[in-house]
Design an enzyme around this catalytic site. Structure first.
Site, PDB file in Angstrom:
ATOM      1  N   ARG A  48      83.443  30.077  39.099  1.00  0.00           N
ATOM      2  CA  ARG A  48      84.974  30.551  39.983  1.00  0.00           C
ATOM      3  C   ARG A  48      85.434  30.644  38.578  1.00  0.00           C
ATOM      4  O   ARG A  48      85.715  29.448  37.892  1.00  0.00           O
ATOM      5  CB  ARG A  48      85.250  29.191  40.653  1.00  0.00           C
ATOM      6  CG  ARG A  48      84.294  29.163  41.960  1.00  0.00           C
ATOM      7  CD  ARG A  48      84.283  30.379  42.796  1.00  0.00           C
ATOM      8  NE  ARG A  48      83.923  30.118  43.881  1.00  0.00           N
ATOM      9  CZ  ARG A  48      82.609  31.056  44.103  1.00  0.00           C
ATOM     10  NH1 ARG A  48      82.597  32.126  43.264  1.00  0.00           N
ATOM     11  NH2 ARG A  48      82.367  31.156  45.458  1.00  0.00           N
ATOM     12  N   GLU A  88      92.724  35.192  41.036  1.00  0.00           N
ATOM     13  CA  GLU A  88      92.407  36.719  41.544  1.00  0.00           C
ATOM     14  C   GLU A  88      92.489  36.975  43.165  1.00  0.00           C
ATOM     15  O   GLU A  88      92.868  37.568  43.635  1.00  0.00           O
ATOM     16  CB  GLU A  88      90.763  36.390  41.691  1.00  0.00           C
ATOM     17  CG  GLU A  88      90.172  35.490  42.229  1.00  0.00           C
ATOM     18  CD  GLU A  88      88.148  34.818  41.525  1.00  0.00           C
ATOM     19  OE1 GLU A  88      87.823  35.378  41.449  1.00  0.00           O
ATOM     20  OE2 GLU A  88      87.762  35.028  42.909  1.00  0.00           O
ATOM     21  N   HIS A 144      85.006  39.867  39.925  1.00  0.00           N
ATOM     22  CA  HIS A 144      83.638  39.654  40.972  1.00  0.00           C
ATOM     23  C   HIS A 144      82.478  40.253  41.832  1.00  0.00           C
ATOM     24  O   HIS A 144      82.157  40.214  42.636  1.00  0.00           O
ATOM     25  CB  HIS A 144      85.297  38.593  42.204  1.00  0.00           C
ATOM     26  CG  HIS A 144      83.923  37.305  42.718  1.00  0.00           C
ATOM     27  ND1 HIS A 144      84.864  35.004  43.060  1.00  0.00           N
ATOM     28  CD2 HIS A 144      82.946  36.818  42.779  1.00  0.00           C
ATOM     29  CE1 HIS A 144      84.370  35.021  43.260  1.00  0.00           C
ATOM     30  NE2 HIS A 144      82.973  35.238  43.413  1.00  0.00           N
TER      31      HIS A 144
HETATM   32  P1  NAD Z   1      73.860  25.616  42.427  1.00  0.00           P
HETATM   33  O1  NAD Z   1      74.285  24.495  44.124  1.00  0.00           O
HETATM   34  O2  NAD Z   1      72.419  25.841  42.765  1.00  0.00           O
HETATM   35  O3  NAD Z   1      73.570  24.437  41.076  1.00  0.00           O
HETATM   36  C1  NAD Z   1      75.086  24.097  40.618  1.00  0.00           C
HETATM   37  C2  NAD Z   1      75.305  22.648  39.855  1.00  0.00           C
HETATM   38  O4  NAD Z   1      76.008  22.726  39.152  1.00  0.00           O
HETATM   39  C3  NAD Z   1      74.377  21.714  40.197  1.00  0.00           C
HETATM   40  O5  NAD Z   1      73.073  21.787  39.398  1.00  0.00           O
HETATM   41  C4  NAD Z   1      75.397  20.373  40.645  1.00  0.00           C
HETATM   42  O6  NAD Z   1      74.413  19.032  40.213  1.00  0.00           O
HETATM   43  C5  NAD Z   1      76.116  20.949  39.331  1.00  0.00           C
HETATM   44  N1  NAD Z   1      76.623  20.110  39.319  1.00  0.00           N
HETATM   45  C6  NAD Z   1      78.219  19.104  40.268  1.00  0.00           C
HETATM   46  N2  NAD Z   1      79.458  19.274  39.670  1.00  0.00           N
HETATM   47  C7  NAD Z   1      79.079  19.193  38.545  1.00  0.00           C
HETATM   48  C8  NAD Z   1      79.547  19.277  37.143  1.00  0.00           C
HETATM   49  N3  NAD Z   1      80.877  17.866  37.437  1.00  0.00           N
HETATM   50  N4  NAD Z   1      79.932  18.884  36.383  1.00  0.00           N
HETATM   51  C9  NAD Z   1      78.646  19.915  35.033  1.00  0.00           C
HETATM   52  N5  NAD Z   1      77.893  20.565  36.678  1.00  0.00           N
HETATM   53  C10 NAD Z   1      77.953  20.297  38.028  1.00  0.00           C
HETATM   54  O7  NAD Z   1      74.356  26.741  42.654  1.00  0.00           O
HETATM   55  P2  NAD Z   1      74.424  28.191  41.557  1.00  0.00           P
HETATM   56  O8  NAD Z   1      73.561  28.102  43.464  1.00  0.00           O
HETATM   57  O9  NAD Z   1      73.607  28.206  40.952  1.00  0.00           O
HETATM   58  O10 NAD Z   1      75.761  28.509  41.949  1.00  0.00           O
HETATM   59  C11 NAD Z   1      76.831  27.920  41.055  1.00  0.00           C
HETATM   60  C12 NAD Z   1      78.068  28.339  41.380  1.00  0.00           C
HETATM   61  O11 NAD Z   1      78.024  29.665  41.213  1.00  0.00           O
HETATM   62  C13 NAD Z   1      78.550  28.273  43.014  1.00  0.00           C
HETATM   63  O12 NAD Z   1      79.435  27.068  42.590  1.00  0.00           O
HETATM   64  C14 NAD Z   1      79.364  29.235  42.541  1.00  0.00           C
HETATM   65  O13 NAD Z   1      80.628  28.902  42.667  1.00  0.00           O
HETATM   66  C15 NAD Z   1      79.086  30.557  41.878  1.00  0.00           C
HETATM   67  N6  NAD Z   1      78.979  31.014  41.954  1.00  0.00           N
HETATM   68  C16 NAD Z   1      79.792  33.126  41.969  1.00  0.00           C
HETATM   69  C17 NAD Z   1      78.960  34.030  42.070  1.00  0.00           C
HETATM   70  C18 NAD Z   1      79.612  35.822  41.746  1.00  0.00           C
HETATM   71  O14 NAD Z   1      79.684  36.487  42.416  1.00  0.00           O
HETATM   72  N7  NAD Z   1      80.379  35.087  40.404  1.00  0.00           N
HETATM   73  C19 NAD Z   1      78.448  34.340  43.297  1.00  0.00           C
HETATM   74  C20 NAD Z   1      77.779  33.157  43.627  1.00  0.00           C
HETATM   75  C21 NAD Z   1      77.514  31.771  42.559  1.00  0.00           C
END
Ligand code: NAD
Length: 330
Positions: free
Chosen positions: A234, A263, A295
């Site tokens: 993000r 964005e 994105h």
């Molecule tokens: P997920 O919930 O499986 O993993 C997120 C991880 O971040 C978890 O392990 C959580 O404990 C950790 N986390 C939370 N707070 C934290 C902190 N303060 N410091 C460090 N780690 C922390 O989620 P995911 O499916 O792996 O997705 C991750 C991120 O990817 C989503 O939150 C989303 O913002 C982003 N995303 C982007 C796109 C894109 O098209 N660019 C698509 C999907 C997801």
């Protein structure tokens, strides 16, 4: 259920209609981004299907509730664009897509990393012009380098696994330990150590108040000189002005981003014939060692198919009063 689908692009319309064939919801496709000025378009609908850059803050949610909307589902896993407390207070049910191909984003992050490291987009632009020179295109081997992964959830761990396959040492930072990360040979460290030791840092945590601007002037000052930063998570995780300063000083060797903090007013639309007034993004795209994509990390056939299917299933589950499980946000 009559559902207003905001920010509906052609692919949303085709694929949502296909997923809906067996469910029969009445879908009203709206190209507009959901915001205070467009919320009225949901009049007569019981549900709203939104996307990542739609505004689901308190004011918009209140308008939707006044119009009779009872259910909001976002076509994304992240829900940082939704004021969850306001939704609860208004009695709105909110759902998301908890799970879809994490490979889509992890693989794209690796692609972005190599695009900026090996200057692939730049090289391609050159060859189109008949310029086959190599000057300015030198990268580094990733083999033997240290890669720091912030957020070792579904996507982060896949990214880490791919990088381990390149022969990299993997460091991780997370508020929860993921045994899959340990299993691939990753080592959890404090975030400060991760910044200091990593040749590549890739962000895979959600945007929350705790993670906003986790990449800022202070953390970048700790970063290993010549580090490459990748952000497919993000935009708000990175203080863009601080990243620009680090690019100018050379602290960052490269920056590869699929997300950008401002964005919402830019992405998912063709602005090529207009004057873009956001000077920060214009500055960013002017750097030879920066790559920006709009994105699109999630944009694979597999991921989109799952997003559309789950969105329709969310509508049906809400209509039937079924448990939304981990898809329930509020
Ligand atoms: P997920 O919930 O499986 O993993 C997120 C991880 O971040 C978890 O392990 C959580 O404990 C950790 N986390 C939370 N707070 C934290 C902190 N303060 N410091 C460090 N780690 C922390 O989620 P995911 O499916 O792996 O997705 C991750 C991120 O990817 C989503 O939150 C989303 O913002 C982003 N995303 C982007 C796109 C894109 O098209 N660019 C698509 C999907 C997801």
């Amino acid at each position: 259920m009559k559902t207003a689908v905001f920010s509906a692009r052609r692919y949303d319309q085709t694929l949502l209609a296909r997923a809906n064939a067996a469910h029969g919801h009445e879908l009203v496709f709206l190209q507009d981004r959901l915001e205070a000025g467009t919320a009225q378009l949901a009049a007569g609908c019981q549900a709203v299907a939104a996307f990542v850059n739609d505004d689901l803050g308190g004011v918009v949610l209140e308008k939707l509730a006044e119009l009779g909307v009872r259910f909001v589902t976002t076509r994304s896993t992240g829900f940082n664009h939704i004021d969850v407390a306001a939704a609860r207070a208004l009695g709105l049910t909110v759902a998301r897509v908890a799970d879809y191909s994490p490979y889509s984003v992890a693989e794209f992050a690796v692609g972005l990393l190599q695009a900026v490291n090996r200057k692939i987009a730049r090289a391609s632009m050159r060859t189109r012009e008949g310029n086959f020179e190599l000057d300015g295109l030198m990268g580094v081997d990733l083999h033997g380098k240290t890669v720091g992964v912030i957020g070792t959830g579904k996507i982060g761990v896949l990214f880490a696994r791919i990088m381990a396959g390149f022969g990299c040492q993997i460091l991780g930072s997370d508020v929860h330990r993921n045994p899959d990360f340990d299993a691939l040979g990753g080592r959890y460290v404090e975030r400060t150590e991760l910044f200091a030791a990593s040749d590549v840092i890739s962000l895979h945590c959600p945007l929350t108040e705790a993670t906003r601007y986790l990449v800022n002037a202070q953390s970048l000052a700790l970063a290993k000189p010549g580090c490459i930063l990748v952000n497919t998570s993000r935009g708000g995780l990175v203080d863009t002005e601080a990243a620009i300063a680090a690019l100018k000083s050379g602290r960052l060797r490269g920056l590869a981003i699929d997300v950008y903090e401002q964005e919402a007013s830019l992405f998912f639309q063709d602005l090529s014939s207009t004057i873009i007034t956001d000077d920060v993004i214009q500055r960013l795209v002017s750097f030879p060692n920066v790559i920006v994509t709009g994105h699109q990390a999630f944009f694979t056939e597999e991921a989109i198919g799952q997003i559309m299917q789950t969105t329709i299933e969310n509508l049906s589950a809400f209509a039937a009063g079924d448990d939304l499980g981990e898809r329930l946000v509020a």
